[in-house]
Design a protein around this motif. Structure first.
Motif, PDB file in Angstrom:
ATOM      1  N   GLU A  71       0.847  -1.190   0.000  1.00 32.38           N
ATOM      2  CA  GLU A  71       0.000   0.000   0.000  1.00 32.38           C
ATOM      3  C   GLU A  71       0.882   1.238   0.000  1.00 32.38           C
ATOM      4  O   GLU A  71       1.861   1.321   0.735  1.00 32.38           O
ATOM      5  CB  GLU A  71      -0.902  -0.001   1.236  1.00 32.38           C
ATOM      6  N   LYS A  72       0.527   2.198  -0.841  1.00 32.57           N
ATOM      7  CA  LYS A  72       1.281   3.455  -0.859  1.00 32.57           C
ATOM      8  C   LYS A  72       0.373   4.575  -1.357  1.00 32.57           C
ATOM      9  O   LYS A  72      -0.663   4.337  -1.999  1.00 32.57           O
ATOM     10  CB  LYS A  72       2.519   3.331  -1.740  1.00 32.57           C
ATOM     11  N   THR A  73       0.807   5.797  -1.050  1.00 28.50           N
ATOM     12  CA  THR A  73       0.058   6.987  -1.456  1.00 28.50           C
ATOM     13  C   THR A  73       0.872   7.759  -2.477  1.00 28.50           C
ATOM     14  O   THR A  73       2.069   7.987  -2.285  1.00 28.50           O
ATOM     15  CB  THR A  73      -0.255   7.884  -0.248  1.00 28.50           C
ATOM     16  N   ILE A  74       0.222   8.152  -3.563  1.00 33.79           N
ATOM     17  CA  ILE A  74       0.890   8.952  -4.583  1.00 33.79           C
ATOM     18  C   ILE A  74       0.121  10.255  -4.769  1.00 33.79           C
ATOM     19  O   ILE A  74      -1.070  10.345  -4.467  1.00 33.79           O
ATOM     20  CB  ILE A  74       0.991   8.193  -5.929  1.00 33.79           C
ATOM     21  N   GLN A  75       0.796  11.276  -5.260  1.00 30.56           N
ATOM     22  CA  GLN A  75       0.188  12.586  -5.440  1.00 30.56           C
ATOM     23  C   GLN A  75      -0.188  12.854  -6.898  1.00 30.56           C
ATOM     24  O   GLN A  75      -1.104  13.610  -7.176  1.00 30.56           O
ATOM     25  CB  GLN A  75       1.145  13.681  -4.947  1.00 30.56           C
ATOM     26  N   ASN A  76       0.536  12.227  -7.812  1.00 31.98           N
ATOM     27  CA  ASN A  76       0.316  12.497  -9.230  1.00 31.98           C
ATOM     28  C   ASN A  76      -0.172  11.238  -9.931  1.00 31.98           C
ATOM     29  O   ASN A  76       0.414  10.164  -9.785  1.00 31.98           O
ATOM     30  CB  ASN A  76       1.623  12.979  -9.878  1.00 31.98           C
ATOM     31  N   ALA A  77      -1.233  11.385 -10.699  1.00 27.86           N
ATOM     32  CA  ALA A  77      -1.813  10.228 -11.385  1.00 27.86           C
ATOM     33  C   ALA A  77      -0.849   9.625 -12.397  1.00 27.86           C
ATOM     34  O   ALA A  77      -0.969   8.439 -12.751  1.00 27.86           O
ATOM     35  CB  ALA A  77      -3.112  10.634 -12.073  1.00 27.86           C
ATOM     36  N   ASP A  78       0.116  10.393 -12.881  1.00 28.52           N
ATOM     37  CA  ASP A  78       1.090   9.870 -13.841  1.00 28.52           C
ATOM     38  C   ASP A  78       1.895   8.707 -13.266  1.00 28.52           C
ATOM     39  O   ASP A  78       2.385   7.849 -14.014  1.00 28.52           O
ATOM     40  CB  ASP A  78       2.043  10.979 -14.294  1.00 28.52           C
ATOM     41  N   ASP A  79       2.042   8.683 -11.927  1.00 29.31           N
ATOM     42  CA  ASP A  79       2.806   7.609 -11.288  1.00 29.31           C
ATOM     43  C   ASP A  79       2.136   6.253 -11.443  1.00 29.31           C
ATOM     44  O   ASP A  79       2.767   5.211 -11.240  1.00 29.31           O
ATOM     45  CB  ASP A  79       3.013   7.914  -9.800  1.00 29.31           C
ATOM     46  N   ILE A  80       0.850   6.247 -11.784  1.00 29.71           N
ATOM     47  CA  ILE A  80       0.128   4.987 -11.946  1.00 29.71           C
ATOM     48  C   ILE A  80       0.693   4.184 -13.113  1.00 29.71           C
ATOM     49  O   ILE A  80       0.694   2.951 -13.103  1.00 29.71           O
ATOM     50  CB  ILE A  80      -1.381   5.257 -12.163  1.00 29.71           C
ATOM     51  N   LYS A  81       1.205   4.894 -14.117  1.00 27.90           N
ATOM     52  CA  LYS A  81       1.726   4.206 -15.306  1.00 27.90           C
ATOM     53  C   LYS A  81       2.883   3.278 -14.962  1.00 27.90           C
ATOM     54  O   LYS A  81       3.116   2.283 -15.654  1.00 27.90           O
ATOM     55  CB  LYS A  81       2.195   5.239 -16.332  1.00 27.90           C
ATOM     56  N   ALA A  82       3.617   3.603 -13.907  1.00 31.12           N
ATOM     57  CA  ALA A  82       4.795   2.809 -13.550  1.00 31.12           C
ATOM     58  C   ALA A  82       4.460   1.572 -12.727  1.00 31.12           C
ATOM     59  O   ALA A  82       5.342   0.777 -12.392  1.00 31.12           O
ATOM     60  CB  ALA A  82       5.791   3.683 -12.776  1.00 31.12           C
ATOM     61  N   LEU A  83       3.179   1.396 -12.373  1.00 33.25           N
ATOM     62  CA  LEU A  83       2.803   0.263 -11.523  1.00 33.25           C
ATOM     63  C   LEU A  83       2.914  -1.046 -12.294  1.00 33.25           C
ATOM     64  O   LEU A  83       2.523  -1.139 -13.457  1.00 33.25           O
ATOM     65  CB  LEU A  83       1.369   0.432 -11.016  1.00 33.25           C
ATOM     66  N   ASN A  84       3.411  -2.068 -11.611  1.00 34.32           N
ATOM     67  CA  ASN A  84       3.458  -3.418 -12.176  1.00 34.32           C
ATOM     68  C   ASN A  84       2.184  -4.158 -11.773  1.00 34.32           C
ATOM     69  O   ASN A  84       1.973  -4.470 -10.612  1.00 34.32           O
ATOM     70  CB  ASN A  84       4.698  -4.150 -11.664  1.00 34.32           C
ATOM     71  N   GLN A  85       1.323  -4.431 -12.756  1.00 36.19           N
ATOM     72  CA  GLN A  85       0.020  -5.022 -12.449  1.00 36.19           C
ATOM     73  C   GLN A  85      -0.159  -6.397 -13.099  1.00 36.19           C
ATOM     74  O   GLN A  85      -1.276  -6.850 -13.318  1.00 36.19           O
ATOM     75  CB  GLN A  85      -1.085  -4.078 -12.939  1.00 36.19           C
ATOM     76  N   THR A  86       0.927  -7.051 -13.395  1.00 35.58           N
ATOM     77  CA  THR A  86       0.833  -8.311 -14.138  1.00 35.58           C
ATOM     78  C   THR A  86       0.267  -9.459 -13.310  1.00 35.58           C
ATOM     79  O   THR A  86      -0.503 -10.266 -13.805  1.00 35.58           O
ATOM     80  CB  THR A  86       2.215  -8.707 -14.681  1.00 35.58           C
ATOM     81  N   ASP A  87       0.651  -9.553 -12.029  1.00 33.84           N
ATOM     82  CA  ASP A  87       0.244 -10.711 -11.228  1.00 33.84           C
ATOM     83  C   ASP A  87      -0.486 -10.324  -9.942  1.00 33.84           C
ATOM     84  O   ASP A  87      -0.612 -11.133  -9.034  1.00 33.84           O
ATOM     85  CB  ASP A  87       1.470 -11.556 -10.876  1.00 33.84           C
ATOM     86  N   LYS A  88      -0.973  -9.089  -9.872  1.00 31.09           N
ATOM     87  CA  LYS A  88      -1.632  -8.631  -8.654  1.00 31.09           C
ATOM     88  C   LYS A  88      -2.960  -7.961  -8.984  1.00 31.09           C
ATOM     89  O   LYS A  88      -3.172  -7.478 -10.086  1.00 31.09           O
ATOM     90  CB  LYS A  88      -0.738  -7.625  -7.911  1.00 31.09           C
ATOM     91  N   THR A  89      -3.840  -7.960  -7.991  1.00 28.72           N
ATOM     92  CA  THR A  89      -5.055  -7.159  -8.076  1.00 28.72           C
ATOM     93  C   THR A  89      -4.707  -5.756  -7.584  1.00 28.72           C
ATOM     94  O   THR A  89      -4.129  -5.600  -6.507  1.00 28.72           O
ATOM     95  CB  THR A  89      -6.178  -7.753  -7.209  1.00 28.72           C
ATOM     96  N   THR A  90      -5.047  -4.760  -8.352  1.00 32.16           N
ATOM     97  CA  THR A  90      -4.699  -3.378  -8.015  1.00 32.16           C
ATOM     98  C   THR A  90      -5.962  -2.590  -7.683  1.00 32.16           C
ATOM     99  O   THR A  90      -6.929  -2.609  -8.450  1.00 32.16           O
ATOM    100  CB  THR A  90      -3.960  -2.695  -9.178  1.00 32.16           C
ATOM    101  N   TRP A  91      -5.920  -1.913  -6.555  1.00 27.42           N
ATOM    102  CA  TRP A  91      -7.037  -1.058  -6.124  1.00 27.42           C
ATOM    103  C   TRP A  91      -6.498   0.360  -5.982  1.00 27.42           C
ATOM    104  O   TRP A  91      -5.597   0.612  -5.184  1.00 27.42           O
ATOM    105  CB  TRP A  91      -7.606  -1.590  -4.822  1.00 27.42           C
ATOM    106  N   ILE A  92      -7.049   1.269  -6.755  1.00 21.42           N
ATOM    107  CA  ILE A  92      -6.636   2.671  -6.718  1.00 21.42           C
ATOM    108  C   ILE A  92      -7.806   3.495  -6.187  1.00 21.42           C
ATOM    109  O   ILE A  92      -8.871   3.557  -6.818  1.00 21.42           O
ATOM    110  CB  ILE A  92      -6.220   3.168  -8.115  1.00 21.42           C
TER     111      ILE A  92
END
Length: 380
Positions: A71-92
């Protein structure tokens, strides 16, 4: 990131959609009159301080699978592009929608229709669920009861469900789903399921909170009923009208949730698996029970209002009875005083030494006699 989520694969349709403009960070629904569909602006008729609230905007990213939770907090939506979502469920989870630019960026990354983004930014939307080609879009209201001012407070929650990603958008409550995240942190059975179960968990939590509001209304009605029985006053009538208004507001937000849960239960979308549909049936039952409670409170409120009008009528009857008794008593006394006030010369009692005292004594006897008669009749 999955292919359908890559920002560099924007479709021509989406580019046309996002050509819509947003004028001001905070607006009222009337400000959108005449603007084209898909115009993106934050709409809230409460008229909040947009700059202060914009500073509170946060994006919380939760990723999990059966063996890992982050779990982490980000300020800019652009940071979402760098997320690795291949083998995990992602909740934003996005809290604070006054930062319209962040919402637009998220829409671009996940290829969300601009009409959906428009609904997400409009806090006056009616609860609903819609099935798009590769995602489900749901709007539901988080409701709480402010006991100090005795008023319903609602907060719009928008949920976009993809195959591996869930996006949730809330007005101003970053910790609204803490109970859901706690379950994920404990790595119970919830962490084994996909985005459909996460969507169910969020909707179920919101519906469960409706029960607290129902309890507040039940207690409020009970207190008002007891007070009106003792003293049906003007404040009681005002409180009855306030309860009626707040109950109607509550019903308006809860009633569409029946349709939402029914659609989820019967959905043919591949995003909602059969075991989760059964769970939505349980949520459907809860919402139906809550709406039944609201209807029951409306009936009780009608009875309380009838009790109030009856109390006012009885109080008026008591007042009229007392005034009638007083008037009736003074009729014969006035008659006697009128006779001896005519001052004719040939009135024998007029020159009697004890005439005045005898007249007063006669009036007193009549007064006492009438009071005893009224008391015997139980009129006083």
């Amino acid at each position: 990131m999955p292919e359908e989520l890559k920002a560099d694969q924007k479709s021509e349709d989406f580019e046309n959609d996002t050509a819509a403009v947003f004028e001001t960070p905070v607006a009222k629904e009337s400000d959108k009159v005449g603007l084209p569909p898909g115009t993106l602006m934050y709409v809230d008729d409460d008229g909040k301080d947009d700059q202060t609230l914009k500073e509170k905007s946060t994006i919380r990213v939760i990723q999990y699978n059966e063996s890992e939770y982050t779990e982490k907090t980000i300020q800019n939506a652009d940071d979402i592009k760098a997320l690795n979502q291949t083998d995990k469920t992602t909740w934003i989870h996005v809290s604070g929608l006054w930062d319209v630019e962040n919402v637009i960026k998220i829409g671009e990354i996940f290829q969300i229709n601009s009409l959906v983004l428009e609904d997400i930014l409009n806090m006056e939307q009616r609860p609903k669920t819609e099935d798009y080609e590769n995602y489900l879009f749901t709007i539901i209201k988080q409701i709480r009861f402010d006991g100090e001012i005795k008023e319903i407070k609602d907060s719009q929650v928008s949920i976009v469900t993809f195959e591996k990603v869930v996006l949730s958008f809330c007005e101003d409550e970053p910790h609204i789903f803490d109970s859901v995240t706690d379950r994920l942190k404990k790595k119970g059975k919830m962490i084994k399921y996909g985005t459909d179960y996460l969507t169910y968990a969020m909707i179920d939590m919101i519906v469960d909170h409706y029960l607290y509001v129902v309890e507040f209304f039940d207690e409020w009605l009970d207190n008002v009923e007891k007070r009106i029985i003792k003293n049906p006053d003007k404040e009681g009538a005002e409180e009855i009208n306030q309860i009626r208004h707040e109950l109607s507001s509550f019903k308006k937000e809860v009633w569409p949730v029946i349709t939402i849960t029914e659609k989820m239960e019967k959905s043919e979308s591949s995003l909602i698996k059969k075991p989760t549909r059964i769970l939505f049936r349980d949520v459907f039952d809860h919402v139906v029970r809550i709406t039944d409670s609201i209807e029951n409170d409306h009936e009780i409120l009608t009875g309380v209002y009838d009790l109030y009008t009856t109390g006012i009528s009885n109080r008026l009857n008591d007042t009229m009875r007392i005034l009638t008794v007083i008037s009736t008593i003074f009729i014969p006394l006035t008659f006697i005083a009128g006779i001896y006030g005519m001052n004719f010369t040939n009135m024998p009692e007029l020159y009697w030494e004890y005439g005045y005292y005898a007249c007063l004594a006669l009036m007193a006897v009549i007064l006492v006699g009438m009071l005893l008669f009224f008391r015997n009749k139980k009129w006083i």
